[in-house]
Design a protein around this motif. Structure first.
Motif, short mmCIF file in Angstrom:
data_model
loop_
_atom_site.label_atom_id
_atom_site.label_comp_id
_atom_site.label_asym_id
_atom_site.label_seq_id
_atom_site.Cartn_x
_atom_site.Cartn_y
_atom_site.Cartn_z
N HIS A 1 -43.84 -66.12 63.60
CA HIS A 1 -42.56 -65.48 63.26
C HIS A 1 -41.51 -65.73 64.33
N PHE B 1 -44.87 -54.99 76.80
CA PHE B 1 -43.51 -54.58 76.47
C PHE B 1 -42.93 -53.72 77.59
N GLU C 1 -40.32 -58.12 75.35
CA GLU C 1 -41.74 -58.45 75.30
C GLU C 1 -41.97 -59.75 76.06
FE FE2 Z 1 -42.87 -59.18 69.24
#
Ligand code: FE2
Length: 304
Positions: free
Chosen positions: A200, A256, A266
């Protein structure tokens, strides 16, 4: 082909000095600094803009406090850029700024820019690893990295409203050429840009049902960088938002940190790379957030 990568992002912020210190510690490189704004870059030349007085070309903030105001996407050719701008302009107002960026607004209120990508090559040297039968490091002891320097912004995660979520996603799939890789029906949609190999490039997350920046992820070469980079941030006084783990969707190793510019950042490594044969995977229920996360016996000692 179309959109290749995140080219730049702009945050509207309150406290410039704190934000500068944060991204210095995070490992980005300063490009420009004035009393009102600062620009940082990744090793591949993507820019992060921190602005106490963002351009009037940008839409207003989507939430209270400092937040992300615009993501500019880099496109591979002038022809593709023209095609995308024309497609968007048929349905939404588009304005061009002097720096060759075409600006519009998505259905959640985030600024969206399109421009020519200007990728910069960088030498990536992952640490060679040893295991039985696969020895890649001889006669060399490892040294501490002490900190991380992100290679690139690899994905952006935005929170969107539940109401109208399908149309909000369709802005990116229908007009900008993103394709859904994993659709998690109760949570959100993972999208891949046409020129990216990562599982992604973007996540549109409707689960909180509140518009805002969730996080931007920065790829580093390996696990040591994820761990040592975030250790360095903690040593500098910044707050961890999520401890070390490896995501289920995307498989990336993560840590994170809360960011003073809004949302979180992140450190990410080793995300899945997928091509068209991966298709679109639809999950009716939300898979576990991570394959594993760092655990200590103290977790069991903590009262629920
Ligand atoms: Fe992420």
């Amino acid at each position: 082909m179309g959109i290749q990568r995140i080219e730049s992002v702009t945050y509207g912020i309150d406290d410039l000095d704190t934000c500068i210190r944060f991204f210095d510690d995070f490992g980005l490189f300063t490009v420009e600094r004035t009393g009102e704004h600062a620009v940082f870059e990744t090793l591949t030349g993507q820019t992060l803009h921190l602005d106490t007085d963002p351009s009037p070309l940008l839409p207003g903030p989507v939430e209270d406090g400092p937040t992300l105001r615009e993501v500019v996407w880099g496109v591979d050719t002038r022809e593709e850029l023209r095609r995308l701008v024309d497609a968007v302009a048929r349905e939404h107002p588009v304005r061009e700024s002097a720096d060759g960026v075409f600006h519009t607004v998505d259905l959640s209120g985030f600024g969206v820019g399109l421009t020519l990508a200007r990728p910069r090559r960088t030498a990536v040297a992952p640490r060679p690893a040893n295991t039985l039968g696969h020895v890649h490091r001889w006669n060399t002891a490892l040294e501490p990295l002490t900190r991380a320097h992100p290679l690139r912004m690899c994905h952006v995660a935005l929170n969107i409203a539940k109401d109208g979520k399908d149309q909000a996603v369709a802005f990116y799939t229908g007009l900008l050429g993103f394709r859904p890789t994993d659709v998690v029906e109760p949570m959100g949609v993972f999208l891949q840009a046409p020129g990216d190999d990562d599982q992604h490039t973007m996540l549109l997350c409707h689960r909180p049902d509140r518009v805002g920046v969730n996080h931007i992820a920065y790829e580093v070469p390996g696990f040591d960088d994820v761990i040592e980079g975030a250790n360095h941030m903690i040593d500098k006084g910044w707050r961890e938002a999520r401890r070390l783990g490896r995501h289920t969707i995307g498989s990336n190793v993560f840590r994170f940190l809360h960011a003073p510019c809004g949302g979180r950042v992140e450190y990410a490594a080793d995300m899945d790379r997928v091509d068209d044969s991966y298709g679109t995977r639809v999950h009716e229920s939300t898979p576990p957030h991570h394959i594993w996360a760092l655990r200590t016996h103290r977790d069991q000692d903590t009262p629920a």
